[in-house]
Design a protein around this motif. Structure first.
Motif, mmCIF file in Angstrom:
data_model
loop_
_atom_site.group_PDB
_atom_site.id
_atom_site.type_symbol
_atom_site.label_atom_id
_atom_site.label_comp_id
_atom_site.label_asym_id
_atom_site.label_seq_id
_atom_site.Cartn_x
_atom_site.Cartn_y
_atom_site.Cartn_z
ATOM 1 N N SER A 18 30.864 35.533 -11.022
ATOM 2 C CA SER A 18 31.626 34.603 -11.853
ATOM 3 C C SER A 18 32.447 35.272 -12.940
ATOM 4 C CB SER A 18 30.665 33.592 -12.503
ATOM 5 O OG SER A 18 29.994 32.854 -11.501
ATOM 6 N N GLY A 19 32.378 36.591 -13.020
ATOM 7 C CA GLY A 19 33.206 37.283 -14.014
ATOM 8 C C GLY A 19 32.508 37.448 -15.346
ATOM 9 N N GLU A 20 33.105 38.361 -16.112
ATOM 10 C CA GLU A 20 32.531 38.812 -17.379
ATOM 11 C C GLU A 20 32.837 37.824 -18.506
ATOM 12 O OE1 GLU A 20 31.645 42.431 -17.638
ATOM 13 O OE2 GLU A 20 30.714 41.797 -19.515
ATOM 14 N N LEU A 41 29.154 25.202 -12.196
ATOM 15 C CA LEU A 41 29.577 25.820 -10.935
ATOM 16 C C LEU A 41 29.259 27.318 -10.924
ATOM 17 C CD1 LEU A 41 30.846 24.712 -8.377
ATOM 18 C CD2 LEU A 41 33.034 25.559 -9.189
ATOM 19 N N GLU A 45 26.948 29.281 -8.137
ATOM 20 C CA GLU A 45 27.291 30.548 -7.492
ATOM 21 C C GLU A 45 26.211 31.598 -7.780
ATOM 22 O OE1 GLU A 45 29.441 31.412 -5.353
ATOM 23 O OE2 GLU A 45 29.380 33.602 -5.481
ATOM 24 N N ARG B 64 36.554 35.969 -16.232
ATOM 25 C CA ARG B 64 35.902 34.747 -15.755
ATOM 26 C C ARG B 64 36.745 34.003 -14.730
ATOM 27 N NH1 ARG B 64 33.108 31.939 -14.588
ATOM 28 N NH2 ARG B 64 32.350 30.219 -15.817
ATOM 29 N N PRO B 67 37.104 35.559 -10.172
ATOM 30 C CA PRO B 67 36.361 35.214 -8.951
ATOM 31 C C PRO B 67 36.607 33.791 -8.465
ATOM 32 C CG PRO B 67 34.900 36.098 -10.652
ATOM 33 C CD PRO B 67 36.203 35.782 -11.309
ATOM 34 N N VAL B 128 29.165 31.769 1.228
ATOM 35 C CA VAL B 128 30.443 31.163 0.827
ATOM 36 C C VAL B 128 30.426 30.911 -0.682
ATOM 37 C CG1 VAL B 128 31.946 29.159 1.089
ATOM 38 C CG2 VAL B 128 30.783 30.120 3.091
ATOM 39 N N SER B 129 31.477 31.336 -1.355
ATOM 40 C CA SER B 129 31.551 31.182 -2.809
ATOM 41 C C SER B 129 31.518 29.711 -3.216
ATOM 42 C CB SER B 129 32.851 31.813 -3.322
ATOM 43 O OG SER B 129 33.108 31.389 -4.648
ATOM 44 N N ALA B 130 30.766 29.435 -4.270
ATOM 45 C CA ALA B 130 30.757 28.070 -4.815
ATOM 46 C C ALA B 130 32.166 27.657 -5.240
ATOM 47 C CB ALA B 130 29.805 27.991 -6.010
ATOM 48 N N TYR B 131 32.981 28.648 -5.603
ATOM 49 C CA TYR B 131 34.333 28.330 -6.092
ATOM 50 C C TYR B 131 35.287 27.903 -4.982
ATOM 51 C CZ TYR B 131 32.606 30.393 -10.375
ATOM 52 O OH TYR B 131 31.868 30.656 -11.491
ATOM 53 N N SER B 133 34.872 25.425 -3.420
ATOM 54 C CA SER B 133 34.946 23.970 -3.564
ATOM 55 C C SER B 133 36.280 23.524 -4.145
ATOM 56 C CB SER B 133 33.790 23.464 -4.434
ATOM 57 O OG SER B 133 33.792 24.124 -5.688
ATOM 58 N N PHE B 134 36.888 24.340 -5.022
ATOM 59 C CA PHE B 134 38.207 23.936 -5.539
ATOM 60 C C PHE B 134 39.289 24.998 -5.384
ATOM 61 C CE2 PHE B 134 35.929 25.214 -9.558
ATOM 62 C CZ PHE B 134 36.661 26.367 -9.822
#
Lengths: 87, 418
Positions: A18-20, A41, A45, B64, B67, B128-131, B133-134
């Protein structure tokens, strides 16, 4: 497969998935994910990555109730003890 | 009724990142089309594209966001930042619901989706990435720009292929008239990945030429399809009173008219809808054909579609009656990004009194168009921008310089005199 889930594991997985955010390396154990900049979200993840890397299954509601890194680390370790190496 | 004016431009094109670099390259007739480098196209019939060079998302966006974003969203977020900076707007100073985001999208986040489909196929659903979804979704650029800038007014997305880029600007204008003070509007598309490529190939409109100089030649007897590109433009569109009250650094011009029409269903014996879109857009702007000094064409680059567009233009303006140009010959077709980029180019053309060239094409005489193939310096009063989408979408936008009118207070604020 690892048998202990540490705060540094959580930091790494947050970063990868999810990044820093600015505060990630600080004293974050008892800060809420929301205030660290990780919304639901990002936690979805993160949970998914923990599950596949550590071979555990985490209950959605229990994860939703784990508002801080300390709570999530404890939750994962409880599962690691309860169902060791299920995968 | 309050007018919708453009006060900021954010441009990302294969010919240049940022408004002035894009515009300098466009005026100079530089070509941004080349053989694909993002992936190896050798197993596909088409191999040329307009790729954006030198865009490093990590330079511009927080970690942030990386990803969770497709390339098109990263470019859109940065273009929106540039547009706001150009307009001198700090979004945090707007009231919560005074600003909104209205974009268009052709195909959503294809490259992100491709990677997640690969993960699903090769490794299973838990990879599969949760992201996803959008991140693939058509509306994601509107959503991410809205979240990043705290713009919580009426946000939306328009999906009508290339016409959508203009339709989004028209929707922004409607929201301004309903009371929203500022809208970030336009489109960025980027699907130069294998999955996006096969989808575009299936449409049957891609040029399979190998030579960048001979691949995308609208209104030329050699026309054989188009070259796709990536990028587009985001515009800051404001209620004129808001722009004047806050002493916006500049007002590029006014979105003065718009109309959208649909073509008849295939096999139906009615004329195509582009002519009517042009006429309705001119009516909406209160302008007669002789008051339009340049047309930015859709320029499909296929004989039937070029013919239909030339006919529509000539029926309204008379044969050769208005200069026509297609600077997208330098970038490739950017799908929904094309219309907003052409509107940006049209506003800059009005500002500088110069028509950017159509590059590569030798106009076929039987189209009877005054096609501008060399940069032309000429004073411009108003410009018409056209875009068509697969499925019968036609859209036309009229832009002209902002005229502060007879109200002295307004005029003084705009001209900076007291």
């Amino acid at each position: 497969m690892p048998t202990v889930f540490t705060l540094d594991d959580l930091r790494r997985i947050l970063r990868e998935g999810s990044g820093e955010t600015d505060d990630l390396d600080g004293d974050i154990l008892d800060l809420e994910f929301e205030s660290l900049g990780y919304e639901s979200l990002a936690l979805l993840e993160t949970t998914s990555r923990i599950e596949r890397e550590f071979g555990v299954v985490l209950d959605d509601e229990a994860v939703a109730g784990a508002a801080t890194p300390r709570a999530l680390v404890e939750l994962v370790n409880t599962q690691l003890v309860a169902a060791p190496q299920a995968g | 009724m309050s007018r919708a004016v453009v006060t900021g431009l954010g441009v990302a094109a294969p010919t240049g990142l940022g408004v002035e670099r894009y515009w300098a390259a466009t005026i100079a007739g530089h070509r941004g089309i080349r053989r694909l480098t993002r992936f190896d196209p050798s197993s596909y019939p088409a191999g040329l594209a307009g790729e954006i060079e030198g865009f490093d998302a990590a330079e511009h966006l927080p970690s942030r966001l990386l990803p969770q974003t497709d390339r098109m969203t990263r470019i859109a977020l940065v273009s929106a930042d540039w547009a706001l900076a150009d307009a001198g707007v700090r979004p945090e100073e707007l009231a919560e619901y005074d600003g909104s985001v209205i974009t268009a999208s052709h195909s959503g986040g294809f490259e992100f989706g491709q990677n997640e489909l690969r993960a699903l196929w090769n490794r299973g659903g838990q990879y599969v990435s949760a992201y996803q979804s959008f991140a693939w979704f058509y509306a994601v650029n509107s959503g991410q720009i809205s979240i990043r800038n705290g713009l919580r007014g009426p946000c939306s997305v328009v999906v009508s292929d290339t016409a959508g880029g203009l339709d989004a600007l028209a929707q922004a204008r409607r929201e301004i008239r309903r009371g929203t003070r500022l809208v970030i509007s336009g489109a960025v598309d980027a699907s130069l990945c294998p999955w996006g490529w096969v989808a575009q190939l299936a449409g049957g409109r891609l040029s399979t030429a190998d030579d960048p100089a001979g691949a995308y030649l609208p209104f030329d007897a050699r026309a054989r399809g188009h070259v796709p590109g990536e990028g587009g433009a985001l515009l800051v569109i404001e209620d004129e009173r808001h722009a004047v009250e806050r002493s916006a650094p500049r007002i590029y011009g006014e979105i003065a008219g718009h109309a959208s029409t649909m073509d008849p269903a295939p096999g139906v014996d009615r004329p195509p809808g582009l002519r009517r879109a042009i006429e309705l857009a001119l009516d909406d702007a209160g302008l007669a054909p002789p008051e339009i000094d340049v047309v930015f064409a859709d320029a499909a680059g296929l004989p039937d579609l070029d013919r239909a567009e030339a006919d529509a233009i000539n029926q309204v303006f008379g044969a050769g009656g208005v200069p026509v140009t297609a600077p997208k010959t330098a970038t490739g077709r950017l799908y929904s990004g094309a219309g907003p980029l052409d509107v940006a180019a049209a506003l800059l053309a009005l500002r500088d009194g110069v028509i950017p060239p159509t590059i590569g094409s030798s106009p076929a005489a039987d189209y009877a168009l005054d096609l501008v193939t060399r940069t032309r310096a000429v004073p411009l009063r108003a410009a018409l921008v056209l875009a068509r989408g697969v499925g019968g979408f036609n859209s036309a936008v009229v832009v002209r310089p902002f005229d502060p009118g007879t109200d002295r207070a307004t005029r003084n604020r705009v001209t900076g005199t007291e």
